[in-house]
Design a protein around this motif. Structure first.
Motif, PDB file in Angstrom:
ATOM      1  N   VAL A 267       3.260  -7.117  46.657  1.00 23.67           N
ATOM      2  CA  VAL A 267       4.053  -7.952  47.571  1.00 23.67           C
ATOM      3  C   VAL A 267       5.251  -7.214  48.155  1.00 23.67           C
ATOM      4  N   GLY A 268       5.499  -5.975  47.746  1.00 21.15           N
ATOM      5  CA  GLY A 268       6.643  -5.233  48.251  1.00 21.15           C
ATOM      6  C   GLY A 268       6.277  -3.936  48.934  1.00 21.15           C
ATOM      7  N   LEU A 269       5.648  -3.040  48.205  1.00 25.74           N
ATOM      8  CA  LEU A 269       5.350  -1.723  48.754  1.00 25.74           C
ATOM      9  C   LEU A 269       4.258  -1.781  49.816  1.00 25.74           C
TER      10      LEU A 269
ATOM     11  N   PHE B 107      15.859  -1.612  57.835  1.00 28.78           N
ATOM     12  CA  PHE B 107      15.723  -1.099  56.462  1.00 28.78           C
ATOM     13  C   PHE B 107      16.515   0.197  56.283  1.00 28.78           C
TER      14      PHE B 107
ATOM     15  N   THR C  45       3.841  -2.448  57.473  1.00 26.16           N
ATOM     16  CA  THR C  45       4.775  -2.602  58.588  1.00 26.16           C
ATOM     17  C   THR C  45       4.902  -1.303  59.368  1.00 26.16           C
TER      18      THR C  45
ATOM     19  N   PRO D  68       3.296  -4.345  51.859  1.00 24.70           N
ATOM     20  CA  PRO D  68       3.788  -4.851  53.156  1.00 24.70           C
ATOM     21  C   PRO D  68       4.683  -3.854  53.883  1.00 24.70           C
ATOM     22  N   LEU D  69       5.473  -3.077  53.113  1.00 25.42           N
ATOM     23  CA  LEU D  69       6.336  -2.096  53.759  1.00 25.42           C
ATOM     24  C   LEU D  69       5.521  -1.016  54.454  1.00 25.42           C
TER      25      LEU D  69
ATOM     26  N   PHE E 120       5.099  -5.616  42.365  1.00 29.02           N
ATOM     27  CA  PHE E 120       5.925  -5.036  43.422  1.00 29.02           C
ATOM     28  C   PHE E 120       5.074  -4.277  44.434  1.00 29.02           C
TER      29      PHE E 120
ATOM     30  N   THR F 211      24.223  -5.924  46.405  1.00 30.43           N
ATOM     31  CA  THR F 211      23.486  -7.148  46.743  1.00 30.43           C
ATOM     32  C   THR F 211      24.142  -7.886  47.912  1.00 30.43           C
TER      33      THR F 211
ATOM     34  N   GLN G 185      20.939  -8.973  56.241  1.00 34.93           N
ATOM     35  CA  GLN G 185      19.687  -9.683  56.486  1.00 34.93           C
ATOM     36  C   GLN G 185      19.921 -11.150  56.835  1.00 34.93           C
TER      37      GLN G 185
END
Length: 340
Positions: free
Chosen positions: A48-50, A300, A56, A52-53, A45, A242, A249
């Motif tokens: 590939v998650g935190l 977001f 950004t 990129p955030l 995570f 969800t 999105q």
């Protein structure tokens, strides 16, 4: 009164087992092993998650071109530009409109389908697999099929409306009608998926509750709102969250709905351009990664805010007066089981 001393243990008599204290390494392995098991997820995570955030956020603070790369530091300048752009607010309005037209009917119909499937229909596996078929179809195929169905010239919907005396509707030109058409695509694909999740939660509800409520004279609607809804509250909240994230999105459906005439930017006058589609236009048409990243961060924050509101509302609705009735029915069911 004489007392007898306990006999000494003879040779070969097993001694009472005394729990041994764990050593330092064993204690660490015992307490640290759960963290080791979940560590791969958090590492992935973070990768590939935190990361990129956070990256950004860095891009949003610079004048960043798609081809030239990083430029000057502008701070919150990109956010100021975006918040002053009318097309951004137009995309927000379109996104919220499509979200409301899709999420509310989608969850209501999913609850109804799950309740009917939980009533013991014949061939249950067939019906459960049938409601999942639309989810298997790719979003691109769904968008192309419904784009043809809502075609203004010779589409299926307008042909059916002509049979009952209603003139052709401008499904791709009118703002509200285009939102209905796109929401229909979303509902077609996701209703069955959410219904199966809710069905799994409904099947975990004790049947004694329904039997006791039926004996007391509670109808089907009363049992549904007083027993089923409170019992599946965690799953219901999960589905709502969800659906909120996915609805805000949305990209593929408006991107392909009128791609042949409007170029895929959300209509000739951007009448159904969503926020993600506006972000895509900024990044790859205008090549402005800085402003596109600012849109991503604002979206977001919007998703987090609306998700939190939905969580609080769904929790209040699902709780209501139901848990008190449910516990009373549970005690009655247990007493009936003991007397049986």
């Amino acid at each position: 009164m004489s007392t007898t001393a306990p006999a000494a243990p003879t040779k070969g008599t097993p001694r009472a087992s005394v729990p041994r204290r764990r050593g330092g390494w064993n204690r660490f392995a015992h307490k640290g092993s759960p963290y080791a098991y979940i560590a791969p997820f958090f590492l992935l995570f973070g990768l590939v998650g935190l990361f990129p955030l956070l990256y950004t956020v860095n891009v949003a603070m610079h004048d960043w071109d798609l081809l030239k790369g990083q430029g000057d530091f502008v701070g919150f300048g990109n956010f100021v530009e975006i918040l002053g752009d009318e097309m951004f607010w137009n995309s927000i309005r379109n996104t919220l409109s499509i979200f409301l037209l899709s999420a509310i009917p989608q969850l209501a119909v999913a609850l109804l389908i799950a309740y009917l499937l939980d009533r013991g229909l014949r061939a249950p596996t067939f019906w459960r697999m049938s409601v999942l078929i639309p989810f298997v179809v790719t979003p691109v195929a769904v968008a192309l099929i419904f784009s043809s169905i809502f075609n203004e010239a010779d589409g299926l919907v307008n042909n059916l409306l002509n049979l009952i005396g209603i003139a052709d509707q401008q499904w791709k030109q009118d703002t509200f009608l285009s939102h209905i058409a796109i929401a229909t695509m979303v509902n077609f694909r996701w209703t069955g998926y959410n219904a199966l999740i809710l069905l799994a939660a409904m099947q975990a509800v004790p049947r004694d509750l329904y039997e006791s409520a039926a004996i007391d004279g509670a109808g089907a609607a009363r049992r549904f709102f007083s027993i089923t809804i409170p019992s599946i509250r965690p799953t219901l909240i999960f589905v709502i969250i969800t659906a909120t994230i996915g609805g805000l999105q949305i990209f593929a459906e408006p991107r392909l709905f009128d791609v042949s005439t409007a170029g895929g930017i959300g209509g000739s006058e951007r009448q159904f351009q969503t926020t993600v589609l506006f972000l895509w236009e900024l990044a790859f048409f205008r090549r402005n990664f800085g402003e596109a990243s600012a849109v991503a961060i604002l979206l977001f924050l919007l998703i987090v805010g609306i998700g939190l509101i939905n969580f609080l509302i769904s929790r209040r609705i699902a709780t209501g007066n139901g848990p008190r009735v449910s516990r009373r029915e549970l005690r009655r069911a247990r007493r009936n089981g003991e007397h049986a």
